[in-house]
Design an enzyme around this catalytic site. Structure first.
Site, PDB file in Angstrom:
ATOM      1  N   GLN A 119      18.444  65.569  65.946  1.00 58.83           N
ATOM      2  CA  GLN A 119      18.172  66.015  64.572  1.00 58.83           C
ATOM      3  C   GLN A 119      16.666  65.941  64.298  1.00 58.83           C
ATOM      4  OE1 GLN A 119      18.908  63.898  60.778  1.00 58.83           O
ATOM      5  NE2 GLN A 119      20.164  65.665  60.216  1.00 58.83           N
ATOM      6  N   TYR A 140      14.184  65.979  52.063  1.00 54.95           N
ATOM      7  CA  TYR A 140      13.081  66.066  53.024  1.00 54.95           C
ATOM      8  C   TYR A 140      12.414  67.447  52.979  1.00 54.95           C
ATOM      9  CZ  TYR A 140      15.377  61.773  54.109  1.00 54.95           C
ATOM     10  OH  TYR A 140      15.953  60.540  53.975  1.00 54.95           O
ATOM     11  N   ARG A 188      21.769  71.564  58.950  1.00 53.34           N
ATOM     12  CA  ARG A 188      22.497  70.635  58.067  1.00 53.34           C
ATOM     13  C   ARG A 188      22.071  70.831  56.614  1.00 53.34           C
ATOM     14  NH1 ARG A 188      23.781  64.206  57.498  1.00 53.34           N
ATOM     15  NH2 ARG A 188      26.004  64.615  57.665  1.00 53.34           N
ATOM     16  N   GLY A 205      29.951  59.158  60.000  1.00 57.67           N
ATOM     17  CA  GLY A 205      28.729  58.381  60.027  1.00 57.67           C
ATOM     18  C   GLY A 205      29.014  56.900  60.157  1.00 57.67           C
ATOM     19  N   ARG A 206      29.262  56.270  59.011  1.00 58.16           N
ATOM     20  CA  ARG A 206      29.387  54.814  58.992  1.00 58.16           C
ATOM     21  C   ARG A 206      30.451  54.296  59.943  1.00 58.16           C
ATOM     22  NH1 ARG A 206      29.802  55.173  52.675  1.00 58.16           N
ATOM     23  NH2 ARG A 206      30.678  57.128  53.427  1.00 58.16           N
TER      24      ARG A 206
HETATM   25  C1  LIG Z   1      22.505  54.201  57.896  1.00 57.47           C
HETATM   26  C2  LIG Z   1      22.565  55.666  57.567  1.00 57.47           C
HETATM   27  C3  LIG Z   1      21.503  56.476  57.966  1.00 57.47           C
HETATM   28  C4  LIG Z   1      21.554  57.860  57.750  1.00 57.47           C
HETATM   29  N1  LIG Z   1      20.536  58.662  58.224  1.00 57.47           N
HETATM   30  C5  LIG Z   1      20.657  60.012  58.197  1.00 57.47           C
HETATM   31  C6  LIG Z   1      19.740  60.862  58.888  1.00 57.47           C
HETATM   32  O1  LIG Z   1      18.790  60.416  59.574  1.00 57.47           O
HETATM   33  N2  LIG Z   1      19.944  62.196  58.813  1.00 57.47           N
HETATM   34  C7  LIG Z   1      20.981  62.744  58.096  1.00 57.47           C
HETATM   35  O2  LIG Z   1      21.131  63.970  58.062  1.00 57.47           O
HETATM   36  N3  LIG Z   1      21.883  61.953  57.443  1.00 57.47           N
HETATM   37  C8  LIG Z   1      21.762  60.617  57.512  1.00 57.47           C
HETATM   38  N4  LIG Z   1      22.734  59.822  56.926  1.00 57.47           N
HETATM   39  C9  LIG Z   1      23.917  60.442  56.286  1.00 57.47           C
HETATM   40  C10 LIG Z   1      25.088  60.503  57.274  1.00 57.47           C
HETATM   41  O3  LIG Z   1      24.813  61.441  58.304  1.00 57.47           O
HETATM   42  C11 LIG Z   1      26.396  60.931  56.571  1.00 57.47           C
HETATM   43  O4  LIG Z   1      26.178  62.145  55.893  1.00 57.47           O
HETATM   44  C12 LIG Z   1      26.898  59.881  55.588  1.00 57.47           C
HETATM   45  O5  LIG Z   1      26.915  58.596  56.177  1.00 57.47           O
HETATM   46  C13 LIG Z   1      28.324  60.230  55.083  1.00 57.47           C
HETATM   47  O6  LIG Z   1      29.232  60.277  56.165  1.00 57.47           O
HETATM   48  P1  LIG Z   1      30.316  59.054  56.375  1.00 57.47           P
HETATM   49  O7  LIG Z   1      31.102  58.963  55.108  1.00 57.47           O
HETATM   50  O8  LIG Z   1      31.171  59.500  57.539  1.00 57.47           O
HETATM   51  O9  LIG Z   1      29.532  57.820  56.653  1.00 57.47           O
HETATM   52  C14 LIG Z   1      22.675  58.435  57.087  1.00 57.47           C
HETATM   53  C15 LIG Z   1      23.717  57.594  56.671  1.00 57.47           C
HETATM   54  C16 LIG Z   1      23.682  56.241  56.912  1.00 57.47           C
HETATM   55  C17 LIG Z   1      24.849  55.382  56.507  1.00 57.47           C
END
Ligand SMILES: Cc1cc2nc3c(=O)[nH]c(=O)nc-3n(C[C@H](O)[C@H](O)[C@H](O)COP(=O)(O)O)c2cc1C
Length: 352
Positions: free
Chosen positions: A98, A179, A226, A310-311
């Site tokens: 990314q 961003y 994205r 993600g999480r």
């Molecule tokens: C610790 C953390 C860091 C993240 N960093 C990014 C990132 O660098 N780029 C991005 O597009 N989204 C980032 N996100 C968003 C996640 O990609 C995702 O959209 C979000 O966690 C919701 O998905 P989930 O419910 O499956 O966790 C981040 C989320 C978390 C929790």
């Protein structure tokens, strides 16, 4: 109809399943913004994902906003990422980089000496950001001159070329969460009066030119995008996000990208998935707060082609196996999301 565990083709990438690891900043890069042996282990542990999308990675020193995020613009950074892609491929996985240029969402304390904070307009984002010295307010960015914009687009093109040299299967343009690309798209952060601001067509121009440059490196079928229409993160605001993103996707759709990655984000009050399906003709990855049952349902219904997690991928390196077995998930420790070192990064257990 396909299920979450079925294979999928995204552009030139063959995925073993439709369970995607979402991009997540983890703030563990070394000096010189290089990934380390810890990253090799972190991503290797998660290689059973159909596709890993890496943490946001800056295409230049100016593009860095947060502390300890990795880059893809020096030979040493490329060599370090090669260790990661080799490990993921040896484990049978696929991995996309990314590319994240933070623009105004930055603090000088997090950046190398001499690096600048640039944006479409000199409008400071409201809010604070984490630095090694604690939370500090965002600083005022310098508005990019018209003659500098081709150079920023070139950073994305070079980052794409570097990503392929590092062995990545593809690249993803981060165009949400406040961003740089989102700053150009949105009326609240883009108050330019040249061809990169003002009208809708002008606000789209930066993102479309960045994608075109990335596509030229080795085809659009290795490039993903994205988005999250209406996302207010990092003080992002737009007068009409539905109009902005509908027009963006109408222009992007004919490019033949590998995929579109959409965050649904219920709080914004826009049906982002319907918007994406209505204006983008290509593979769709959806995200945000899915569990296995809901993810299977959207794939079986044909609403999405894949779902990113993600999480749950942070705390469950073997998430696909747990989904298949209906096994319990490990709980996430929020305290170690962005802390330096191995704790909370490579020590979440897999099933025996
Ligand atoms: C610790 C953390 C860091 C993240 N960093 C990014 C990132 O660098 N780029 C991005 O597009 N989204 C980032 N996100 C968003 C996640 O990609 C995702 O959209 C979000 O966690 C919701 O998905 P989930 O419910 O499956 O966790 C981040 C989320 C978390 C929790």
């Amino acid at each position: 109809m396909p299920a979450l565990i079925d294979s999928l083709t995204l552009g030139r990438m063959q995925l073993a399943n439709r369970i995607v690891m979402a991009p997540m900043t983890r703030s563990r890069a070394n000096d010189g913004d290089r990934v380390s042996d810890l990253h090799v282990e972190y991503y290797r542990q998660r290689a059973s994902a159909g596709l890993i999308i890496t943490e946001g990675t800056q295409p230049s020193a100016d593009g860095k906003g947060y502390c300890r995020t990795p880059g893809i613009y020096t030979a040493a950074q490329v060599a370090a990422w090669r260790q990661v892609t080799d490990a993921v491929h040896q484990a049978g996985g696929r991995i996309v980089l990314q590319i994240m240029h933070c623009g105004r969402v930055a603090h000088p304390d997090n950046k190398a000496a001499g690096a600048e904070t640039v944006a479409p307009s000199a409008i400071t984002a409201r809010g604070d950001m984490f630095t090694e010295g604690g939370m500090k307010p965002f600083t005022e960015p310098r508005a990019l001159r018209l003659d500098e914009i081709p150079g920023v687009i070139e950073q994305y093109r070079q980052a794409t070329e570097n990503a392929y040299a590092a062995g990545f299967d593809g690249v993803e343009l981060h165009a949400t969460s406040g961003y740089l690309p989102a700053q150009f798209l949105s009326t609240g952060s883009n108050q330019r009066s040249d061809q990169y601001g003002g009208s809708l067509v002008n606000r789209l121009r930066f993102v479309l030119e960045v994608l075109a440059a990335m596509n030229l490196v080795d085809g659009a079928d290795r490039v993903g995008l994205r988005i999250c229409p209406g996302n207010p993160f990092n003080d992002l605001s737009d007068d009409n996000p539905e109009e902005t993103f509908s027009a963006l996707l109408d222009a992007v759709s004919p490019m033949g990208l590998a995929y579109l990655h959409v965050i649904r984000m219920a709080a914004v009050g826009i049906d982002n998935i319907a918007l994406a399906r209505g204006h983008f003709d290509g593979p769709l990855i959806v995200n945000d707060s899915y569990d296995a049952a809901e993810a299977n349902a959207v794939i079986e219904q044909g609403t999405a082609d894949a779902v990113s997690f993600g999480r749950s991928f942070i705390s469950n390196p073997d998430l696909p196996r747990r989904f298949e077995q209906g096994a319990a998930l490990n709980k996430l420790d929020p305290a170690t999301l962005y802390s330096a070192g191995p704790e909370g990064f490579i020590d979440y257990p897999s099933l025996a």
